[in-house]
Design a protein around this motif. Structure first.
Motif, PDB file in Angstrom:
ATOM      1  N   VAL A 185       0.840  -1.200   0.000  1.00  0.00           N
ATOM      2  CA  VAL A 185       0.000   0.000   0.000  1.00  0.00           C
ATOM      3  C   VAL A 185       0.877   1.253   0.000  1.00  0.00           C
ATOM      4  O   VAL A 185       0.668   2.173  -0.798  1.00  0.00           O
ATOM      5  N   LYS A 186       1.865   1.281   0.887  1.00  0.00           N
ATOM      6  CA  LYS A 186       2.733   2.457   0.997  1.00  0.00           C
ATOM      7  C   LYS A 186       3.546   2.672  -0.275  1.00  0.00           C
ATOM      8  O   LYS A 186       3.686   3.799  -0.747  1.00  0.00           O
ATOM      9  N   ASN A 191       2.836   1.735  -3.293  1.00  0.00           N
ATOM     10  CA  ASN A 191       1.936   2.173  -4.362  1.00  0.00           C
ATOM     11  C   ASN A 191       1.677   3.671  -4.244  1.00  0.00           C
ATOM     12  O   ASN A 191       1.719   4.399  -5.250  1.00  0.00           O
ATOM     13  N   GLU A 192       1.412   4.140  -3.030  1.00  0.00           N
ATOM     14  CA  GLU A 192       1.180   5.569  -2.817  1.00  0.00           C
ATOM     15  C   GLU A 192       2.422   6.388  -3.192  1.00  0.00           C
ATOM     16  O   GLU A 192       2.316   7.432  -3.842  1.00  0.00           O
ATOM     17  N   ARG A 201       2.891   6.578  -7.008  1.00  0.00           N
ATOM     18  CA  ARG A 201       1.959   7.528  -7.631  1.00  0.00           C
ATOM     19  C   ARG A 201       2.413   8.970  -7.404  1.00  0.00           C
ATOM     20  O   ARG A 201       2.394   9.790  -8.323  1.00  0.00           O
ATOM     21  N   LYS A 202       2.828   9.271  -6.175  1.00  0.00           N
ATOM     22  CA  LYS A 202       3.303  10.621  -5.868  1.00  0.00           C
ATOM     23  C   LYS A 202       4.538  10.965  -6.690  1.00  0.00           C
ATOM     24  O   LYS A 202       4.643  12.057  -7.256  1.00  0.00           O
TER      25      LYS A 202
END
Length: 57
Positions: free
Chosen positions: A29-30, A32-33, A36-37
């Motif tokens: 999850v981290k 992936n975030e 994207r950023k």
């Protein structure tokens, strides 16, 4: 090119997460975030756009 930069960054960050005993699901999850950023930042960066134009020539 941007994808390779981001992948390299994510590999380093993932190693740090593993050393910190963060679970695989939480890392996913981290990461992936973060990916994207980073993509948004790099895609919208004028200096990188200019560099990519130079590479194409």
């Amino acid at each position: 090119m941007l994808h390779l930069v981001i992948l390299s960054n994510l590999e380093s960050i993932n190693a740090e997460f593993i050393a910190s005993n963060i679970s695989q699901s939480e890392r996913l999850v981290k990461l992936n975030e973060i990916a994207r950023k980073q993509m948004n930042i790099l895609v919208n960066n004028k200096a990188i756009k200019d560099f990519e134009l130079l590479e194409e020539k």
